[in-house]
Scaffold this motif. Structure first.
Motif, PDB file in Angstrom:
ATOM      1  N   GLN A 254      79.889  74.407  20.087  1.00  0.00           N
ATOM      2  CA  GLN A 254      81.323  74.476  20.390  1.00  0.00           C
ATOM      3  C   GLN A 254      81.561  74.473  21.901  1.00  0.00           C
ATOM      4  O   GLN A 254      82.551  73.906  22.381  1.00  0.00           O
ATOM      5  N   VAL A 255      80.660  75.078  22.639  1.00  0.00           N
ATOM      6  CA  VAL A 255      80.759  75.026  24.104  1.00  0.00           C
ATOM      7  C   VAL A 255      80.586  73.588  24.575  1.00  0.00           C
ATOM      8  O   VAL A 255      81.291  73.113  25.470  1.00  0.00           O
ATOM      9  N   PHE A 256      79.638  72.855  23.958  1.00  0.00           N
ATOM     10  CA  PHE A 256      79.434  71.450  24.300  1.00  0.00           C
ATOM     11  C   PHE A 256      80.730  70.663  24.124  1.00  0.00           C
ATOM     12  O   PHE A 256      81.128  69.869  24.973  1.00  0.00           O
ATOM     13  N   GLU A 257      81.366  70.899  22.975  1.00  0.00           N
ATOM     14  CA  GLU A 257      82.579  70.153  22.652  1.00  0.00           C
ATOM     15  C   GLU A 257      83.698  70.448  23.643  1.00  0.00           C
ATOM     16  O   GLU A 257      84.461  69.553  24.019  1.00  0.00           O
ATOM     17  N   ALA A 258      83.794  71.710  24.053  1.00  0.00           N
ATOM     18  CA  ALA A 258      84.833  72.082  25.019  1.00  0.00           C
ATOM     19  C   ALA A 258      84.593  71.406  26.362  1.00  0.00           C
ATOM     20  O   ALA A 258      85.524  70.907  26.998  1.00  0.00           O
ATOM     21  N   LEU A 259      83.335  71.387  26.803  1.00  0.00           N
ATOM     22  CA  LEU A 259      83.016  70.726  28.062  1.00  0.00           C
ATOM     23  C   LEU A 259      83.237  69.221  27.949  1.00  0.00           C
ATOM     24  O   LEU A 259      83.655  68.567  28.906  1.00  0.00           O
ATOM     25  N   GLN A 260      82.960  68.691  26.775  1.00  0.00           N
ATOM     26  CA  GLN A 260      83.208  67.264  26.538  1.00  0.00           C
ATOM     27  C   GLN A 260      84.679  66.945  26.778  1.00  0.00           C
ATOM     28  O   GLN A 260      85.035  65.955  27.423  1.00  0.00           O
ATOM     29  N   GLU A 261      85.548  67.805  26.263  1.00  0.00           N
ATOM     30  CA  GLU A 261      86.986  67.576  26.424  1.00  0.00           C
ATOM     31  C   GLU A 261      87.399  67.667  27.892  1.00  0.00           C
ATOM     32  O   GLU A 261      88.182  66.853  28.381  1.00  0.00           O
ATOM     33  N   LEU A 262      86.849  68.667  28.590  1.00  0.00           N
ATOM     34  CA  LEU A 262      87.180  68.812  30.009  1.00  0.00           C
ATOM     35  C   LEU A 262      86.756  67.583  30.808  1.00  0.00           C
ATOM     36  O   LEU A 262      87.509  67.052  31.625  1.00  0.00           O
ATOM     37  N   VAL A 263      85.530  67.146  30.566  1.00  0.00           N
ATOM     38  CA  VAL A 263      84.994  66.026  31.331  1.00  0.00           C
ATOM     39  C   VAL A 263      85.698  64.724  30.982  1.00  0.00           C
ATOM     40  O   VAL A 263      85.971  63.895  31.855  1.00  0.00           O
TER      41      VAL A 263
END
Length: 335
Positions: A254-263
């Motif tokens: 879920q942290v990966f997905e959040a960073l994906q959205e930010l980037v």
């Protein structure tokens, strides 16, 4: 007289056809019931035998499927090729700072609790102070004002606090998956990041991967596993610990997905990312302190960082996830 353990003879042969059929059905059901009971007992035996294994081995087996899923993503391959930018690296460091702050706060809370105390190794393993060094290097002295905690990272943090306060025995799962992963695979990541970002050979920006308190990683991991395996846990507790280890992976995803959205939005900690050398101002200031030679080196580093800025949102997304995936997957693979 019947031999001990033999079933009673059926009355079916003595009755009429209808009664014979009814008695036969009852006998069949009885046979099936006994077979089911035997299967249940066998299953329980196998389960008990499985749970009699060392906790570290059970942990590895329980997380194998999640591990393989992460290992087969393109993200890990990208990082292995050295395709990581300063922007992604900073995002990862910021999230890890919040995660380790929570983990180590709860470790301190439970350092005398027998369900956790045996695996309490602050001098050897704690990463919060190292991450603070890295964040100051990348963001400057006011780094705390520059970083933010994404919602998914906050969820991970909240879980760690809940476990530490209410179910401290489950804290073992989080500590094992994070610390031993960093100690193992983290060393591979350190070399890749240092080369890809062309960071100073003196180690600035890579304190997270440096375990000064561990002189021999292999021997220390053996010690850690033996301490963990010696924890007194019943079958039910072991199962809960294994489930928590899998949950730790899900929280990371879920942290990966959040960073994906930010980037993908071209943002860093909620703010638009400007395509410039983030370290330029701080390095120039340092150059005045250390003379012309240092200034020349600073400019060289700045040019390198500028050259490595991401080209498209898709590339930035892939690289950010690759680093986080590698942190977990490579680490657990070699634990």
């Amino acid at each position: 007289m019947r031999e001990p353990g033999c079933p009673a003879p059926s009355f079916a042969v003595l009755g009429a056809e209808g009664k014979e059929g009814s008695t036969s059905n009852r006998t069949t059901r009885k046979g099936r019931s006994e077979a089911t009971w035997r299967n249940m007992q066998t299953s329980k035996t196998h389960s008990s035998e499985s749970m009699s294994k060392d906790l570290s081995e059970l942990m590895k087996e329980a997380t194998k499927e999640v591990h393989e899923q992460a290992e087969n993503t393109p993200f890990m391959m990208n990082f292995q090729k050295g395709q990581v930018s300063l922007h992604e690296f900073k995002l990862v460091a910021a999230s890890l700072y919040f995660i380790y702050s929570a983990l180590e706060e709860e470790s301190e809370r439970n350092k005398d609790n027998p369900v956790y105390a045996p695996v309490y190794f602050p001098a050897e393993l704690h990463r919060k102070a190292a991450l603070e060094q890295d964040l100051e290097y990348f963001y400057g002295r006011n780094w705390k004002e520059e970083i933010a905690c994404p919602q998914a990272t906050q969820k991970y943090v909240e879980r760690l606090h809940y476990v530490g306060k209410n179910q401290p025995e489950l804290l073992v799962a989080h500590a094992y998956t994070r610390y031993l992963g960093d100690l193992s695979g983290g060393q591979v990541l350190k070399k890749i990041a240092q080369k890809a970002l062309q960071l100073p050979s003196t180690g600035e920006g890579l304190a997270f991967f440096t375990f000064d308190g561990v002189s021999n990683a292999t021997k220390f991991k053996q010690l850690y596993r033996s301490r963990m395996n010696a924890l007194e846990m019943d079958l039910a507790t072991k199962k809960r610990v294994l489930e928590e280890a899998k949950k730790a992976f899900l929280l990371n995803i879920q942290v990966f997905e959040a960073l994906q959205e930010l980037v993908s939005k071209g943002q860093e900690n909620g703010h638009p990312v400007q395509l410039k050398a983030e370290l330029r101002t701080r390095n120039i200031n340092k150059s005045y302190e250390h003379g012309p030679a240092h200034e020349k080196e600073s400019k060289k580093i700045n040019r390198r960082h500028t050259d490595m800025m991401p080209i498209t949102p898709l590339v930035r997304w892939i690289l950010a996830l690759s680093f986080l995936a590698m942190t977990v997957t490579v680490g657990l693979f070699v634990m």
